[in-house]
Write a protein that holds these residues in place. Structure first.
Motif, mmCIF file in Angstrom:
data_model
loop_
_atom_site.group_PDB
_atom_site.id
_atom_site.type_symbol
_atom_site.label_atom_id
_atom_site.label_comp_id
_atom_site.label_asym_id
_atom_site.label_seq_id
_atom_site.Cartn_x
_atom_site.Cartn_y
_atom_site.Cartn_z
ATOM 1 N N SER A 93 55.159 46.154 38.153
ATOM 2 C CA SER A 93 54.696 46.320 36.594
ATOM 3 C C SER A 93 53.760 46.853 36.421
ATOM 4 N N LEU A 94 53.529 47.357 35.106
ATOM 5 C CA LEU A 94 52.125 48.087 34.729
ATOM 6 C C LEU A 94 51.572 47.121 33.881
ATOM 7 N N LEU A 95 50.602 46.045 34.508
ATOM 8 C CA LEU A 95 50.014 44.964 33.944
ATOM 9 C C LEU A 95 48.529 45.069 34.273
ATOM 10 N N GLY A 96 47.673 44.689 33.399
ATOM 11 C CA GLY A 96 46.338 44.298 33.507
ATOM 12 C C GLY A 96 45.986 43.241 34.412
ATOM 13 N N LEU A 97 44.722 43.141 34.893
ATOM 14 C CA LEU A 97 44.348 41.835 35.824
ATOM 15 C C LEU A 97 44.623 40.637 35.088
ATOM 16 N N LYS A 98 44.155 40.558 33.781
ATOM 17 C CA LYS A 98 44.485 39.467 33.194
ATOM 18 C C LYS A 98 45.847 38.949 32.908
ATOM 19 N N GLU A 99 46.458 39.760 32.562
ATOM 20 C CA GLU A 99 48.072 39.714 32.528
ATOM 21 C C GLU A 99 48.749 39.142 34.044
ATOM 22 N N THR A 100 48.104 39.837 35.029
ATOM 23 C CA THR A 100 48.620 39.602 36.437
ATOM 24 C C THR A 100 48.166 38.120 36.892
ATOM 25 N N PHE A 101 47.077 37.747 36.462
ATOM 26 C CA PHE A 101 46.442 36.526 37.046
ATOM 27 C C PHE A 101 46.359 35.314 35.963
ATOM 28 N N HIS A 103 48.248 32.872 35.279
ATOM 29 C CA HIS A 103 48.458 31.515 35.554
ATOM 30 C C HIS A 103 47.436 30.887 36.734
ATOM 31 N N LEU A 104 46.461 31.832 37.130
ATOM 32 C CA LEU A 104 45.701 31.487 37.999
ATOM 33 C C LEU A 104 44.243 31.061 37.621
ATOM 34 N N GLY A 105 43.978 31.281 36.542
ATOM 35 C CA GLY A 105 42.528 31.130 35.888
ATOM 36 C C GLY A 105 42.160 32.003 34.854
ATOM 37 N N GLU A 106 40.885 31.760 34.530
ATOM 38 C CA GLU A 106 40.442 32.882 33.406
ATOM 39 C C GLU A 106 39.815 34.162 34.008
ATOM 40 N N VAL A 107 40.229 35.248 33.637
ATOM 41 C CA VAL A 107 39.889 36.668 34.125
ATOM 42 C C VAL A 107 38.774 36.976 33.150
ATOM 43 N N ARG A 108 37.511 37.165 33.501
ATOM 44 C CA ARG A 108 36.596 37.663 32.439
ATOM 45 C C ARG A 108 35.915 38.973 33.226
ATOM 46 N N ASN A 109 35.304 39.741 32.424
ATOM 47 C CA ASN A 109 34.770 41.141 32.584
ATOM 48 C C ASN A 109 33.044 41.066 32.452
ATOM 49 N N GLU A 110 32.491 41.457 33.463
ATOM 50 C CA GLU A 110 30.914 41.835 33.046
ATOM 51 C C GLU A 110 31.227 43.413 32.982
ATOM 52 N N PHE A 137 33.790 56.296 29.063
ATOM 53 C CA PHE A 137 33.801 55.649 30.360
ATOM 54 C C PHE A 137 33.488 54.238 30.369
ATOM 55 N N VAL A 138 33.993 53.463 30.876
ATOM 56 C CA VAL A 138 34.004 52.095 31.037
ATOM 57 C C VAL A 138 33.884 51.508 32.462
ATOM 58 N N GLU A 139 32.943 50.894 32.875
ATOM 59 C CA GLU A 139 32.745 50.227 34.205
ATOM 60 C C GLU A 139 32.748 48.708 34.162
ATOM 61 N N ARG A 140 33.450 47.988 34.762
ATOM 62 C CA ARG A 140 33.560 46.506 34.547
ATOM 63 C C ARG A 140 33.470 45.827 35.834
ATOM 64 N N LEU A 141 32.800 44.712 36.102
ATOM 65 C CA LEU A 141 33.184 43.717 37.399
ATOM 66 C C LEU A 141 34.134 42.794 36.880
ATOM 67 N N ARG A 142 35.102 42.556 37.464
ATOM 68 C CA ARG A 142 36.060 41.671 37.018
ATOM 69 C C ARG A 142 36.021 40.256 37.933
ATOM 70 N N TYR A 143 36.072 39.309 37.267
ATOM 71 C CA TYR A 143 36.220 38.150 37.808
ATOM 72 C C TYR A 143 37.326 37.161 37.564
ATOM 73 N N LEU A 144 37.777 36.426 38.602
ATOM 74 C CA LEU A 144 38.711 35.375 38.358
ATOM 75 C C LEU A 144 37.973 34.069 38.567
ATOM 76 N N GLY A 145 37.638 33.377 37.700
ATOM 77 C CA GLY A 145 36.837 32.258 37.531
ATOM 78 C C GLY A 145 35.587 32.839 37.918
ATOM 79 N N ASP A 146 34.683 32.361 39.027
ATOM 80 C CA ASP A 146 33.557 32.825 39.645
ATOM 81 C C ASP A 146 33.681 33.637 40.570
ATOM 82 N N LEU A 147 34.881 34.214 41.002
ATOM 83 C CA LEU A 147 35.030 35.135 42.203
ATOM 84 C C LEU A 147 35.121 36.631 41.815
ATOM 85 N N PRO A 148 34.206 37.450 42.359
ATOM 86 C CA PRO A 148 34.200 38.703 41.994
ATOM 87 C C PRO A 148 35.458 39.529 42.708
#
Length: 257
Positions: A93-101, A103-110, A137-148
């Motif tokens: 499926s064509l999903l973003g990281l926040k949609e994918t995870f 149910h696992l926790g908060e996805v946040r972007n730096e 152009f957009v560059e993001r470091l993506r975290y699940l909780g505190d995990l990059p």
């Protein structure tokens, strides 16, 4: 007389060298770990040896492979336990990281960069832009909780990208924003996935050792009218993400007379 060819003996599935057998055991146990097995710890060496019909030395070698990968921990009197599990990222499926995870926790972007740039020629061609035309152009470091988890470099079609820059990127998936600002649904994406070693900068950013395995996903996403609007280069931690999907075999084409 023409000599009759003798049948080639076929080895059993776990014959061959001990390293061959250990690799096969490790592959099955690894898959079991990813599937959520062994919540209370892995079986004892003797039990695994009986399960796979191999020696305990072969089991030890297989477990050593998994320990080097960081999947398990071993110790005297405490046994063998799963050290970390991977997160499954679907390819169906064509999903973003926040949609994918979700149910696992908060996805946040730096958000490390978000600005118009002159599109490199190869990017311009893929986004169907004129030579020298700007993209966003957009560059993001993506975290699940505190995990990059991933380092995402994204080029957006200029009209869509300019509107996306007006929205907070720290908590939103770009896919959802594309649909919001364009008024269209995303349609399809072409992608390429390969393993690459982490360069020093990427390793430091993703908090992995230099040379660690990363999954490099190149994805070109189009709206449902076929217009390409999003070109991404995504470095994902190979030690924490597994890409999964379901494949259907196409009907073989019939040969023409």
């Amino acid at each position: 007389m023409t000599p009759v060819a003798q049948p080639v003996p076929i080895r059993g599935p776990l014959e061959g060298s001990r390293s061959d057998r250990a690799r096969r055991v490790a592959d099955v146990v690894r898959q079991q770990i990813h599937a959520g097995a062994y919540a209370d710890g892995l079986p004892a060496e003797a039990e695994l040896a009986a399960e796979f019909s191999v020696s305990r030395n072969t089991v030890r070698e297989a477990l050593a492979v998994l320990k080097r990968e960081g999947l398990i921990e071993r110790g005297p009197r405490v046994g063998t336990h799963v050290a970390q599990r991977k997160f499954s990222h679907g390819l169906d499926s064509l999903l973003g990281l926040k949609e994918t995870f979700k149910h696992l926790g908060e996805v946040r972007n730096e958000v490390r960069a978000a600005m118009p740039v002159t599109a490199p020629p190869a990017v311009a061609r893929r986004l169907r832009l004129e030579p020298g035309e700007q993209a966003v152009f957009v560059e993001r470091l993506r975290y699940l909780g505190d995990l990059p988890l991933s380092l995402d470099l994204t080029y957006l079609a200029p009209d869509v990208g300019a509107r996306i820059l007006k929205h907070p990127l720290e908590t939103n998936d770009i896919f959802a924003l594309i649909e919001q600002v364009s008024g269209q649904r995303l349609g399809s994406a072409s992608l390429a996935l390969e393993a690459i070693p982490a360069d020093a900068h990427s390793a430091a950013t993703l908090q992995v050792p230099d040379g660690a395995a990363l999954l490099m996903l190149e994805r070109l996403t189009s709206l449902d009218d076929g217009r390409p609007v999003d070109l991404e280069y995504i470095r994902m931690r190979g030690d924490r993400i597994t890409m999964r999907g379901n494949l259907i075999r196409a009907n073989p084409s019939r040969s023409k007379p």
